[in-house]
Design an enzyme around this catalytic site. Structure first.
Site, PDB file in Angstrom:
ATOM      1  N   ASP A  24       0.855  -1.189   0.000  1.00 32.52           N
ATOM      2  CA  ASP A  24       0.000   0.000   0.000  1.00 32.52           C
ATOM      3  C   ASP A  24       0.888   1.235   0.000  1.00 32.52           C
ATOM      4  O   ASP A  24       2.104   1.128   0.172  1.00 32.52           O
ATOM      5  CB  ASP A  24      -0.987  -0.003   1.178  1.00 32.52           C
ATOM      6  CG  ASP A  24      -0.325   0.070   2.541  1.00 32.52           C
ATOM      7  OD1 ASP A  24       0.877  -0.239   2.643  1.00 32.52           O
ATOM      8  OD2 ASP A  24      -1.018   0.423   3.511  1.00 32.52           O
TER       9      ASP A  24
ATOM     10  N   TYR B 274       2.974   4.717   0.772  1.00 31.03           N
ATOM     11  CA  TYR B 274       3.640   5.275   1.949  1.00 31.03           C
ATOM     12  C   TYR B 274       2.648   6.184   2.667  1.00 31.03           C
ATOM     13  O   TYR B 274       1.877   6.906   2.046  1.00 31.03           O
ATOM     14  CB  TYR B 274       4.874   6.074   1.542  1.00 31.03           C
ATOM     15  CG  TYR B 274       5.968   5.219   0.938  1.00 31.03           C
ATOM     16  CD1 TYR B 274       6.606   4.224   1.685  1.00 31.03           C
ATOM     17  CD2 TYR B 274       6.379   5.408  -0.378  1.00 31.03           C
ATOM     18  CE1 TYR B 274       7.616   3.453   1.138  1.00 31.03           C
ATOM     19  CE2 TYR B 274       7.393   4.633  -0.932  1.00 31.03           C
ATOM     20  CZ  TYR B 274       8.010   3.649  -0.174  1.00 31.03           C
ATOM     21  OH  TYR B 274       9.008   2.888  -0.716  1.00 31.03           O
TER      22      TYR B 274
ATOM     23  N   PHE C  43       6.404   1.714  -4.160  1.00 33.27           N
ATOM     24  CA  PHE C  43       7.802   1.876  -3.751  1.00 33.27           C
ATOM     25  C   PHE C  43       8.390   3.245  -4.100  1.00 33.27           C
ATOM     26  O   PHE C  43       9.527   3.546  -3.761  1.00 33.27           O
ATOM     27  CB  PHE C  43       8.705   0.770  -4.344  1.00 33.27           C
ATOM     28  CG  PHE C  43       8.397  -0.592  -3.817  1.00 33.27           C
ATOM     29  CD1 PHE C  43       8.742  -0.949  -2.525  1.00 33.27           C
ATOM     30  CD2 PHE C  43       7.740  -1.534  -4.607  1.00 33.27           C
ATOM     31  CE1 PHE C  43       8.449  -2.217  -2.018  1.00 33.27           C
ATOM     32  CE2 PHE C  43       7.436  -2.797  -4.116  1.00 33.27           C
ATOM     33  CZ  PHE C  43       7.794  -3.134  -2.824  1.00 33.27           C
TER      34      PHE C  43
ATOM     35  N   HIS D 189      10.336  -9.741   0.453  1.00 38.35           N
ATOM     36  CA  HIS D 189      10.084  -8.297   0.363  1.00 38.35           C
ATOM     37  C   HIS D 189      11.383  -7.531   0.610  1.00 38.35           C
ATOM     38  O   HIS D 189      12.226  -7.974   1.396  1.00 38.35           O
ATOM     39  CB  HIS D 189       9.029  -7.903   1.405  1.00 38.35           C
ATOM     40  CG  HIS D 189       8.428  -6.564   1.178  1.00 38.35           C
ATOM     41  ND1 HIS D 189       8.996  -5.401   1.665  1.00 38.35           N
ATOM     42  CD2 HIS D 189       7.316  -6.195   0.497  1.00 38.35           C
ATOM     43  CE1 HIS D 189       8.251  -4.376   1.294  1.00 38.35           C
ATOM     44  NE2 HIS D 189       7.228  -4.827   0.584  1.00 38.35           N
TER      45      HIS D 189
END
Length: 222
Positions: A65, A67, A78, A188
């Protein structure tokens, strides 16, 4: 709500807009933005689809999701706006790229728009979030929408590279036809995962470009 998306995505958006879940989702998102501070800015919620045309699509990267800090999110997973401190996960992404390509250049900006313009869809599983509350919109039906996006891409394109980082992204991979597309999975890039050995050395960026090159397509300048 205005759905800012490149015209190449029109068929997908028209199909989803007619469904009850999507109508309810848009109402709930409007309510969230009216009652709380949410990110990204409303006009950037669908920025991933505005920055990368379906016709140019080469790679899909799936984030969790946006920031949730002030001024960070720009609608691309990202990615952060110019001038924002590069977040830890993105630092690890850049470090892996440097390792793969044996270079020492480290970007001063975490804005990944340049990737999007080369055909990288930077898609979060959930497209909105409340300020300072990670994953706070997971109860909304964003997952239904983003599952539909992945399935649409899988069915209507060929030879797309899907980069699935982390367990939630791996689950998204169930919608992908792996006979038509290349799916690369690893941990991740967050510090928690990377420091436990689940990120570095995955070679996803070189593998992606080797695959594109084998198809006669232009490689991504990471």
């Amino acid at each position: 709500m205005e759905l800012n998306a490149h015209s190449s995505w029109t068929t997908l958006f028209e199909a989803e807009k007619s469904k009850e879940y999507f109508k309810n989702l848009m109402i709930q998102v409007d309510e969230e933005y009216s009652n709380f501070i949410c990110f990204p800015e409303k006009q950037l919620i669908f920025n991933a689809f505005n920055s990368c045309a379906l016709d140019d699509l080469k790679v899909v990267i799936i984030g969790q999701d946006p920031y949730h800090g002030e001024g960070e999110a720009n609608g691309l997973c990202f990615s952060v706006n110019d001038g924002v401190k590069i977040p830890p996960s993105l630092k690890n992404i850049f470090t892996e790229i440097n390792s793969e390509y044996d270079r020492v250049f480290f970007p001063t900006s975490g804005n990944l728009e340049a990737w999007a313009k080369q055909g990288v869809l930077l898609l979060n599983a959930s497209l909105t979030v409340r300020k300072d509350l990670a994953n706070s919109h997971k109860h909304l039906k964003w997952n239904v929408f983003t599952d539909a996006v992945i399935e649409y891409i899988s069915n209507n394109t060929e030879n797309v590279v899907f980069l699935l980082w982390g367990s939630f992204a791996h689950k998204k991979g169930l919608k992908i036809n792996r006979e038509k597309h290349l799916v690369l999975e690893t941990g991740h890039p967050s510090p928690l995962s990377a420091n436990r050995g689940f990120w570095f050395g995955n070679n996803h960026f070189i593998k992606t470009n080797d695959y594109l090159k084998s198809l006669g397509k232009e490689e991504i300048n990471w």
